[in-house]
Design a protein around this motif. Structure first.
Motif, PDB file in Angstrom:
ATOM      1  N   VAL A 206       1.543  14.374   9.974  1.00  0.00           N
ATOM      2  CA  VAL A 206       2.606  13.419   9.656  1.00  0.00           C
ATOM      3  C   VAL A 206       2.174  12.506   8.514  1.00  0.00           C
ATOM      4  O   VAL A 206       2.912  12.279   7.555  1.00  0.00           O
ATOM      5  CB  VAL A 206       2.962  12.576  10.907  1.00  0.00           C
ATOM      6  N   PHE A 207       0.948  12.004   8.597  1.00  0.00           N
ATOM      7  CA  PHE A 207       0.435  11.111   7.564  1.00  0.00           C
ATOM      8  C   PHE A 207       0.311  11.833   6.225  1.00  0.00           C
ATOM      9  O   PHE A 207       0.659  11.289   5.181  1.00  0.00           O
ATOM     10  CB  PHE A 207      -0.912  10.539   8.005  1.00  0.00           C
TER      11      PHE A 207
ATOM     12  N   THR B 270       2.064  14.401   5.176  1.00  0.00           N
ATOM     13  CA  THR B 270       3.387  14.652   4.592  1.00  0.00           C
ATOM     14  C   THR B 270       3.987  13.371   4.022  1.00  0.00           C
ATOM     15  O   THR B 270       4.660  13.409   3.000  1.00  0.00           O
ATOM     16  CB  THR B 270       4.352  15.246   5.628  1.00  0.00           C
ATOM     17  N   LEU B 271       3.713  12.214   4.659  1.00  0.00           N
ATOM     18  CA  LEU B 271       4.198  10.939   4.117  1.00  0.00           C
ATOM     19  C   LEU B 271       3.564  10.642   2.766  1.00  0.00           C
ATOM     20  O   LEU B 271       4.235  10.222   1.821  1.00  0.00           O
ATOM     21  CB  LEU B 271       3.904   9.801   5.092  1.00  0.00           C
TER      22      LEU B 271
ATOM     23  N   ALA C 244       4.957  13.078   0.126  1.00  0.00           N
ATOM     24  CA  ALA C 244       6.320  12.706  -0.271  1.00  0.00           C
ATOM     25  C   ALA C 244       6.301  11.495  -1.194  1.00  0.00           C
ATOM     26  O   ALA C 244       7.063  11.422  -2.158  1.00  0.00           O
ATOM     27  CB  ALA C 244       7.157  12.412   0.969  1.00  0.00           C
ATOM     28  N   TYR C 245       5.396  10.554  -0.925  1.00  0.00           N
ATOM     29  CA  TYR C 245       5.286   9.369  -1.784  1.00  0.00           C
ATOM     30  C   TYR C 245       4.880   9.776  -3.189  1.00  0.00           C
ATOM     31  O   TYR C 245       5.469   9.338  -4.171  1.00  0.00           O
ATOM     32  CB  TYR C 245       4.270   8.387  -1.208  1.00  0.00           C
TER      33      TYR C 245
ATOM     34  N   ASN D 160       9.351   5.660   1.145  1.00  0.00           N
ATOM     35  CA  ASN D 160       8.170   6.350   1.652  1.00  0.00           C
ATOM     36  C   ASN D 160       7.030   5.377   1.904  1.00  0.00           C
ATOM     37  O   ASN D 160       6.293   5.514   2.879  1.00  0.00           O
ATOM     38  CB  ASN D 160       7.712   7.439   0.675  1.00  0.00           C
TER      39      ASN D 160
ATOM     40  N   SER E 251       7.644   3.665   5.143  1.00  0.00           N
ATOM     41  CA  SER E 251       7.359   4.531   6.292  1.00  0.00           C
ATOM     42  C   SER E 251       5.847   4.691   6.493  1.00  0.00           C
ATOM     43  O   SER E 251       5.377   4.763   7.631  1.00  0.00           O
ATOM     44  CB  SER E 251       8.034   5.895   6.131  1.00  0.00           C
ATOM     45  N   ILE E 252       5.068   4.710   5.408  1.00  0.00           N
ATOM     46  CA  ILE E 252       3.611   4.753   5.523  1.00  0.00           C
ATOM     47  C   ILE E 252       3.117   3.465   6.164  1.00  0.00           C
ATOM     48  O   ILE E 252       2.238   3.485   7.036  1.00  0.00           O
ATOM     49  CB  ILE E 252       2.965   4.974   4.139  1.00  0.00           C
TER      50      ILE E 252
ATOM     51  N   TYR F 228       3.814   3.584   9.850  1.00  0.00           N
ATOM     52  CA  TYR F 228       2.882   4.504  10.511  1.00  0.00           C
ATOM     53  C   TYR F 228       1.524   3.842  10.730  1.00  0.00           C
ATOM     54  O   TYR F 228       0.942   3.930  11.812  1.00  0.00           O
ATOM     55  CB  TYR F 228       2.733   5.775   9.667  1.00  0.00           C
TER      56      TYR F 228
END
Length: 97
Positions: free
Chosen positions: A43-44, A46-47, A50-51, A71, A74-75, A78
């Motif tokens: 998950v981390f 992919t974040l 994406a950033y 993004n 969202s990071i 997380y």
């Protein structure tokens, strides 16, 4: 992250646990090897990916800049969740030299 004391209210503790995130690209050859390793899950990763894809597209398009900001939020969420769960507490403390 600020110091937390026993007699603080729950609201004050949560406000002291807030932090701002930033992402910095570095040359992998300049990284100093240490005994500390942070576990990263899919998950981390992919974040972060994406950033960077949205950040690189920033020069071409204004919409990607907004996506990069989303993004980054969202990071931040997380990492805050990770702090509240108590994982890798050394990562969130101030380094002493």
């Amino acid at each position: 992250m600020k110091k937390i004391k026993y007699n603080m209210s729950k609201r004050k503790i949560i406000s002291n646990l807030r932090f701002k995130t930033f992402i910095k690209t570095i040359n992998i050859k300049h990284v100093f090897p240490t005994r500390y390793v942070i576990e990263t899950d899919d998950v981390f990763k992919t974040l972060i990916d994406a950033y960077y894809t949205n950040k690189l597209g920033n020069k071409l398009n204004e919409h990607t800049n907004e996506k990069a900001k989303v993004n980054l939020v969202s990071i931040n969420n997380y990492l805050q969740d990770r702090l509240l769960r108590g994982k890798n507490l050394w990562f969130f403390k101030k380094m002493k030299f």
